[in-house]
Motif scaffolding. Structure first.
Motif, mmCIF file in Angstrom:
data_model
loop_
_atom_site.group_PDB
_atom_site.id
_atom_site.type_symbol
_atom_site.label_atom_id
_atom_site.label_comp_id
_atom_site.label_asym_id
_atom_site.label_seq_id
_atom_site.Cartn_x
_atom_site.Cartn_y
_atom_site.Cartn_z
ATOM 1 N N GLU A 137 59.864 -117.122 5.121
ATOM 2 C CA GLU A 137 59.333 -115.768 4.956
ATOM 3 C C GLU A 137 58.206 -115.498 5.962
ATOM 4 O O GLU A 137 58.163 -114.463 6.615
ATOM 5 C CB GLU A 137 58.796 -115.630 3.530
ATOM 6 N N LYS A 157 58.071 -112.890 9.011
ATOM 7 C CA LYS A 157 57.003 -111.894 9.086
ATOM 8 C C LYS A 157 56.329 -111.918 10.456
ATOM 9 O O LYS A 157 56.059 -110.876 11.048
ATOM 10 C CB LYS A 157 55.979 -112.165 7.990
ATOM 11 N N SER A 198 62.486 -108.487 8.436
ATOM 12 C CA SER A 198 62.496 -108.417 6.966
ATOM 13 C C SER A 198 63.241 -109.638 6.397
ATOM 14 O O SER A 198 64.165 -110.160 7.017
ATOM 15 C CB SER A 198 63.203 -107.135 6.524
ATOM 16 N N THR A 199 62.840 -110.082 5.225
ATOM 17 C CA THR A 199 63.518 -111.212 4.590
ATOM 18 C C THR A 199 64.923 -110.855 4.141
ATOM 19 O O THR A 199 65.739 -111.716 3.839
ATOM 20 C CB THR A 199 62.733 -111.696 3.360
ATOM 21 N N GLU A 200 65.185 -109.541 4.087
ATOM 22 C CA GLU A 200 66.509 -109.098 3.614
ATOM 23 C C GLU A 200 67.655 -109.612 4.485
ATOM 24 O O GLU A 200 68.778 -109.751 4.017
ATOM 25 C CB GLU A 200 66.579 -107.569 3.562
#
Lengths: 245, 405
Positions: free
Chosen positions: B155, B159, B164-166
């Protein structure tokens, strides 16, 4: 009435090969008489009586017991015999009354007629006081009485008794002897086996000396004495058996 | 007349048998008590053990914790974990079950992750005891802690790159159970229950079978009965029916006991875990029980006849018992196989006695009725039963068997 015709039983044994336990025996027993098979251990007495009781089947030959053929009508034979030996034990978990009732029912009796018959026999033999006790809780003497009651319940014409007094104390064996004599006086045909000379002497109307499966001599005690010129049954027995050895 | 004789023999033998303590125990006491003891007992013990292992906390040894100071603190603060000081003999301690797991961090673990350079060669080793329940729990806990940590690292890296972590989860998977609780329960416990009932069927018949044959020889009543006004056929049939009654009553009693136990279980047992709940949700349908019972009948016939034939060969109670123990194993094996996960009825298995009934009962109890297979299995076990009956009937006619010397 018992008539045997060339009655033969052969066992096949792995070690000994063919054993002729009963080897072409012919004899007749009449109503109202006691026939005694006298022989040493292993002579074939028990096998002969087991054949007559249809417990074993003859290898050849046959016999008519109470008018029925061993080979073709074994169930009718069983219906008309009372078989008793020291090996015929009682069902330990049944009471004396249940035991006798069971054999009575198997003989085709039931209801009040059977109950009355049992009462009569129990009175006669003095079984009443322990009639409701389980057989495994009875003394040897009591057990013998119940066994007698078992053989009597169907009122058979022929009594087959294999060494009936072996291993019994004096009192019990007297009960048995009284029972045997009683059967004779009621006109039943009685055949018994024994190796006790005195018993044969006292009880039997006819004595058959059996050895190695063969019937070697037969007759009343007087007749046997006449044939051998000997007085004592034991001597007669030894002579008869010894001659063929 | 013959029927009447069979009835007389049957009533007498049944009365005689019911007065035998050994028979009563195996026919009445065992089936009634076995099911509740097994189901309550096993379930509670399993659940307790699992929960105890969970609540007890796990001892964990951290090797090279100086390379992962942040993670070490996290592990130490994790609920249910006690960190113990590092020692050389950690392998022995795990083997001795003094230590659940040991976690080994490679040199420069956290600092290399921090720098963000290629760290795919970094390896965190978890030493554990394969198959040992509590070690496995600790292993899972450590794996989940490490997974969370890794996720956080990922993560952070995303960042840093303004992503995005999506992008790591383009879609979700959801598992949805369509099997009814009956079927789930059937899969969990369904194999064991037919096995137990089949074994009880056999043990219930064992003592009466020995008692009515070798027992008669031993006690000397066989001559008495053979010289009595009863045909051998009626005698054999009466005895067979008595043994069958014992076998079937054992099955009925165990099924009844099972039904009552399952009905009462949720009321008495505090069930903490989901697995425990599932175990007891296994509700048996009435038709399922009846069907299983119907499948067991030819098996009971086969057992009774086979036991009679074998026990009749023996001269004494003891001898009969030693003849029968191989039969026990012979029955136990196929029915045990049916408990194995993944074993399903096939064209071939339909013809294997005991195993076929065991498998089809498992299906029936989980609510699957394949009528063609059920019919085929009923037929094949009836054929085996008839064969065993024929052998037993022959044995009763043979002098060499009745008077073996």
């Amino acid at each position: 009435m018992i008539i045997t015709e060339n009655l033969t039983k052969i066992f096949r044994d792995k070690k000994r090969g063919e054993v002729r336990a009963v080897d072409g025996i012919d004899f007749q027993c009449f109503p109202g008489q006691i026939y005694g098979l006298l022989g040493a251990n292993g002579a074939g007495k028990t096998t002969t009586l087991r054949l007559l009781a249809t417990i074993l089947q003859p290898t050849s030959g046959t016999a008519r017991v109470a008018g029925y053929d061993l080979n073709t009508q074994p169930e009718m034979v069983r219906r008309n015999i009372g078989f008793l030996s020291t090996a015929t034990a009682l069902y330990g978990r049944l009471t004396a009354r249940e035991t006798v009732e069971y054999f009575g029912r198997l003989g085709g009796q039931n209801g009040s007629a059977l109950a009355e018959r049992i009462e009569e026999i129990f009175d006669l033999l003095g079984i009443q006081e322990f009639a409701s006790r389980r057989c495994d809780k009875l003394s040897t003497g009591m057990k013998q009485k119940v066994s007698i009651a078992r053989t009597l319940v169907n009122d058979p014409d022929v009594m087959i008794l294999d060494e009936p007094t072996v291993g019994l104390d004096v009192m019990t064996s007297r009960t048995i002897v009284r029972f045997i004599k009683d059967c004779r006086s009621r006109g039943k045909t009685v055949i018994l086996s024994t190796h006790v000379m005195s018993e044969a002497e006292k009880l039997c109307d006819t004595i058959g000396i059996i050895h190695a499966g063969k019937l070697l001599a037969e007759g009343s005690l007087e007749e046997l004495r006449g044939k051998t010129g000997l007085d004592d049954l034991e001597e007669i027995f030894i002579r008869t058996v010894g001659l063929t050895e | 007349m013959k029927l009447q004789q069979i009835g007389i023999v049957y009533r007498k033998e049944l009365r005689d048998t019911l007065r035998d303590r050994r028979t009563l125990i195996s026919m009445v006491v065992v089936p009634i008590l076995l099911m509740p003891i097994l189901i309550f007992g096993m379930a509670t013990i399993t659940i307790r053990l699992v929960e105890k292992a969970r609540s007890e906390g796990s001892s964990v040894m951290l090797l090279g914790s100086e390379h992962a100071p942040e993670l070490a603190v996290e592990i130490e603060n994790h609920e249910g974990i006690t960190v113990i000081p590092p020692a050389e003999d950690f392998v022995r301690r795990i083997e001795n079950k003094d230590l659940r797991v040991a976690v080994e961090f490679p040199p420069g673990f956290e600092s290399r992750l921090e720098t963000g350079t290629d760290s795919s060669d970094l390896e965190v080793k978890i030493y554990h005891y394969e198959g040992e329940l509590r070690s496995t729990f600790a292993l899972r806990t450590m794996q989940s802690i490490l997974r969370n940590y890794r996720d956080r690292v990922v993560e952070k890296r995303l960042k840093d790159r303004h992503l995005s972590t999506e992008i790591l989860q383009p879609f979700q998977t959801v598992a949805s159970n369509v099997a009814s609780p009956e079927k789930v329960g059937g899969q969990l416990t369904g194999g064991l229950i037919p096995y137990l009932i089949i074994m009880l069927c056999l043990t219930g018949a064992m003592y009466p079978a020995i008692d009515l044959t070798a027992g008669e020889k031993e006690r000397g009543t066989i001559e008495t009965i053979l010289a009595s006004p009863v045909s051998r056929g009626a005698l054999a049939t009466g005895k067979f029916l008595t043994v069958l009654t014992a076998s079937v009553s054992t099955a009925v009693l165990s099924l009844l006991s099972l039904g009552v136990t399952l009905r009462l279980a949720p009321l008495f047992v505090e069930i903490g875990s989901q697995k425990g709940k599932q175990l007891f949700q296994f509700a048996m349908s009435f038709s399922g029980v009846v069907a299983v019972f119907a499948m067991i009948i030819p098996l009971a016939v086969m057992f009774s006849a086979a036991l009679l034939a074998i026990a009749l060969l023996a001269k004494s109670y003891k001898e009969a018992q030693s003849y029968i123990s191989p039969l026990m194993i012979l029955v136990m094996l196929p029915s045990l196989v049916s408990i194995l996960p993944g074993i399903e009825l096939s064209r071939l298995l339909v013809w294997i006695p005991v195993l076929n009934v065991s498998l089809v009962s498992k299906d029936i109890l989980s609510g699957t009725f394949q009528w063609d297979r059920i019919a085929l299995i009923f037929l094949s076990s009836s054929v085996y039963a008839a064969g065993a009956l024929w052998v037993a009937a022959r044995a009763f006619q043979r002098e060499s068997v009745l008077f073996r010397t």
